[in-house]
Design an enzyme around this catalytic site. Structure first.
Site, PDB file in Angstrom:
ATOM      1  N   LYS A  66      12.070   8.300  -1.196  1.00  0.00           N
ATOM      2  CA  LYS A  66      11.770   7.425  -0.457  1.00  0.00           C
ATOM      3  C   LYS A  66      12.752   6.788   0.626  1.00  0.00           C
ATOM      4  O   LYS A  66      12.640   6.663   1.665  1.00  0.00           O
ATOM      5  CB  LYS A  66      10.898   6.262  -1.103  1.00  0.00           C
TER       6      LYS A  66
ATOM      7  N   GLN B 258       9.413  -0.853  -6.683  1.00  0.00           N
ATOM      8  CA  GLN B 258       9.164   0.278  -7.638  1.00  0.00           C
ATOM      9  C   GLN B 258       8.682   0.018  -9.000  1.00  0.00           C
ATOM     10  O   GLN B 258       9.084  -0.566  -9.781  1.00  0.00           O
ATOM     11  CB  GLN B 258      10.408   1.228  -7.801  1.00  0.00           C
TER      12      GLN B 258
ATOM     13  N   ASP C 244       3.383  -1.121   0.260  1.00  0.00           N
ATOM     14  CA  ASP C 244       2.704  -0.629  -0.606  1.00  0.00           C
ATOM     15  C   ASP C 244       1.135  -0.736  -0.491  1.00  0.00           C
ATOM     16  O   ASP C 244       0.344  -0.322  -1.465  1.00  0.00           O
ATOM     17  CB  ASP C 244       3.168  -0.815  -1.972  1.00  0.00           C
TER      18      ASP C 244
END
Ligand code: NAP
Length: 286
Positions: free
Chosen positions: A54, A98, A121
């Site tokens: 990422k 994460q 997200d």
């Protein structure tokens, strides 16, 4: 006849190139390059790889990498303080926590501290609610990547029978809502669904996100259907998905490979969300 293969790697490359162009335009117009703060807590090797990918993609798109790493033994208050610091920092356009976090941390409570406009997200309750109500907001990356694949391959959605296998907050539920938003007739299957193959055979568009290798076989696919495989499993012979791709390809009209299908779209959509977040925060709409 063998199904057409949906090339997620190629589509993701286009999305990333478009995002890079958007970043250039933002900066050329006097704005600031978007900043993505990936937050990794602990040393889980798989999470480290995901976060590294990422960060690389973020830099390649011209964004600022604002990664932060906390040790595995950090307590809830310290982790919360980091999220709060990033939430208040105007250089941070997007925050990506994460998952999974170490077991003794409450990940939901940490996610809840991410402001909805930085939730790249799309996992906060506010963004999930906006999606449920069909209002604009940041959408979860994997299902929105699936929508881009369906559009790029001209898969008709209006009035289509869509079946989603899986109802997770991360994939299945938002996937069903995104398909509904596009006027598909949506059925969601889960572990208690009585006859999975029978329900799946109704689908013009079948999206499988169950986390079980090879769960969906040719007997569950209507001839000509589009089959999207979200599953990722690492086995002795490399990666595979939730769909028995070789068998399904003999029945379906279009299929996604694993790897090279949905996977590359997830990072591409993270970048797209980060650009959108930066544009909105800098007063440029989105
Ligand atoms: P998850 O949280 O474990 O959810 C799995 C869902 O599948 C649950 O809703 C479960 O039903 C349902 N399910 C389990 N067994 C089933 C069965 N036999 N028949 C029908 N439904 C069944 O998983 P997830 O996070 O959604 O991820 C799903 C898969 O996608 C995993 O392989 C994951 O690695 C992969 N993934 C890939 C990407 C990507 O970028 N390509 C991103 C995210 C996830 P219940 O609710 O009843 O338990």
């Amino acid at each position: 006849m063998t199904a057409q293969v949906i090339d997620g790697t190629a589509v993701a490359r286009h999305v990333r190139a478009d995002v890079a162009k958007g970043v250039e335009q933002l900066v050329a117009g006097g704005g600031t390059a978007p900043g993505l703060a990936t937050v990794l807590i602990g040393d889980d090797p798989a999470s480290e790889v995901y976060v590294r990918n990422k960060r690389r993609a973020c830099v390649a798109a011209g964004m600022t990498d604002l990664h932060r790493h906390l040790p595995a033994d950090v307590d809830q208050a310290q982790a919360a303080a980091l999220v709060d610091e990033l939430a208040a920092d105007p250089a941070v356009s997007g925050i990506l926590l994460q998952l999974p976090t170490p077991a003794d941390l409450d990940a939901e409570a940490l996610l809840a501290r991410i402001p909805a406009e930085k939730d790249v997200d799309g996992l906060t309750t506010l963004n999930a609610g906006l999606l449920a109500q069909g209002r604009p907001g940041l959408r979860p990356c994997t299902p929105s990547g699936v929508m881009v694949l369906l559009d790029q391959y001209d898969v008709p959605l209006q009035g289509a029978e869509a079946v989603v296998v899986g109802r997770s907050v991360l994939v299945g539920k938002p996937m069903a809502q995104l398909l509904l938003e596009r006027n598909a007739t949506v059925t969601t299957c889960h572990s208690r669904t009585r006859d999975l193959a029978e329900v799946c055979r109704r689908a013009d568009v079948l999206v499988v996100a169950a986390g079980i290798p090879g769960l969906v076989g040719a007997d569950a696919v209507k001839p000509g259907a589009t089959v999207i495989d979200v599953g990722i499993h690492r086995g002795e012979n490399g990666l595979r998905g939730d769909v028995d791709t070789a068998a399904v390809a003999e029945v379906a009209g279009k299929t996604t490979p694993v790897p090279g299908g949905v996977g590359p779209m997830t990072i591409a959509m993270l970048l797209a969300n980060t650009l959108t977040a930066a544009e909105v925060q800098q007063g440029l709409g989105g």
